[in-house]
Design a protein around this motif. Sequence first.
Motif, PDB file in Angstrom:
ATOM      1  N   LEU A  24     137.358  33.068  57.474  1.00 40.72           N
ATOM      2  CA  LEU A  24     138.292  32.562  56.464  1.00 40.72           C
ATOM      3  C   LEU A  24     137.525  31.787  55.398  1.00 40.72           C
ATOM      4  CD1 LEU A  24     141.093  32.184  55.307  1.00 40.72           C
ATOM      5  CD2 LEU A  24     141.452  30.270  56.879  1.00 40.72           C
ATOM      6  N   GLU A  25     136.490  31.076  55.816  1.00 40.13           N
ATOM      7  CA  GLU A  25     135.679  30.335  54.841  1.00 40.13           C
ATOM      8  C   GLU A  25     134.999  31.285  53.853  1.00 40.13           C
ATOM      9  OE1 GLU A  25     134.286  26.276  57.003  1.00 40.13           O
ATOM     10  OE2 GLU A  25     133.776  28.111  58.071  1.00 40.13           O
ATOM     11  N   MET A  72     137.667  32.500  51.485  1.00 42.77           N
ATOM     12  CA  MET A  72     138.034  31.443  50.534  1.00 42.77           C
ATOM     13  C   MET A  72     136.947  31.219  49.489  1.00 42.77           C
ATOM     14  SD  MET A  72     140.183  28.565  52.677  1.00 42.77           S
ATOM     15  CE  MET A  72     138.881  28.113  53.818  1.00 42.77           C
ATOM     16  N   GLY A 132     135.262  24.937  54.684  1.00 40.57           N
ATOM     17  CA  GLY A 132     136.685  25.094  55.010  1.00 40.57           C
ATOM     18  C   GLY A 132     137.542  23.869  54.771  1.00 40.57           C
ATOM     19  N   LEU A 183     140.203  25.018  51.734  1.00 36.58           N
ATOM     20  CA  LEU A 183     141.575  25.275  52.199  1.00 36.58           C
ATOM     21  C   LEU A 183     142.586  24.347  51.524  1.00 36.58           C
ATOM     22  CD1 LEU A 183     143.324  27.086  54.002  1.00 36.58           C
ATOM     23  CD2 LEU A 183     143.046  25.389  55.826  1.00 36.58           C
ATOM     24  N   ALA A 199     146.881  22.389  54.833  1.00 29.94           N
ATOM     25  CA  ALA A 199     145.504  22.507  55.313  1.00 29.94           C
ATOM     26  C   ALA A 199     145.287  21.633  56.542  1.00 29.94           C
ATOM     27  CB  ALA A 199     144.525  22.116  54.212  1.00 29.94           C
ATOM     28  N   LEU A 234     147.357  31.324  49.735  1.00 22.90           N
ATOM     29  CA  LEU A 234     146.010  31.586  50.251  1.00 22.90           C
ATOM     30  C   LEU A 234     145.549  32.993  49.866  1.00 22.90           C
ATOM     31  CD1 LEU A 234     143.628  30.556  51.915  1.00 22.90           C
ATOM     32  CD2 LEU A 234     144.878  31.129  53.995  1.00 22.90           C
TER      33      LEU A 234
END
Length: 259
Positions: free
Chosen positions: A113-114, A117, A145, A149, A158, A178
């Motif tokens: 996810l990082e 993002m 993150g 986030l 977050a 997101l």
Amino acid sequence: MYTNILTSQRNGVTTITINRPSKLNALNKETIQELHAAFRVADLDADTKVIIITGSGEKAFVAGADISEFANFSIAEGGKLAAKGQELLFDFVANLSTPVIAAVNGFALGGGLELAMAAHFRVASDTAKMGLPEVSLGVIPGYGGTQRLPQLVGKGRAMEMIMTAGMIDANQAMQYGLVNHVTTLEELIPLAEKIASRIMRNSSVAIGAAIAAVNASYEDGVNGFDVEIEQFGNCFGTEDFKEGTTAFLEKRKADFPGK
């Protein structure tokens, strides 16, 4: 050329695919190094106008970092791991002048996810699941993150996602802001390519300037408005500006040289 990733270039788009399906495309040290190299090559390639990052297979974009690599690390080693990773990949991607679209095709957890993002924006398949489960392992997100986030979804959401270590599905991710679009797995790459083709109609020089200006507002001690003014002014010295304004006045489609 690469062990853990695949790259292809077509119609101005370089697609980078993390290819460790047996490990759910988990990020190990070697994969981070290879991704850095592939992003660098694509960014320097005059024929690449947009980069798409995705994962191989149907299950995972990136299911996280390879925990076996750092389970026995000391405090100093842990700090170095986060600093090196941010420098080599996550901050590097976020600050590229070539637009990066993350096509999230399954689990995007932790470092996955990082990475998504760090891309300039995200599209997701309806099978995607996203989360930062680090606190369930006794650690916190270390690849940006805790910073990216809240910038994307707001502090409260977050905090809840990080504290519960829970996952959200693609529709909730879109509701949170997101991801920008949700589609089927089959249509995911075609959708990313369609958006890429719309981006490519515009000045790549101006897009790079816009990325720098937008990112500036998230940098400590930097006045984003000042960066915008500087980048705006710089555009007036480019061939793209001359072509864009001339084409507009001549009522024709611009053919940007990318300079």
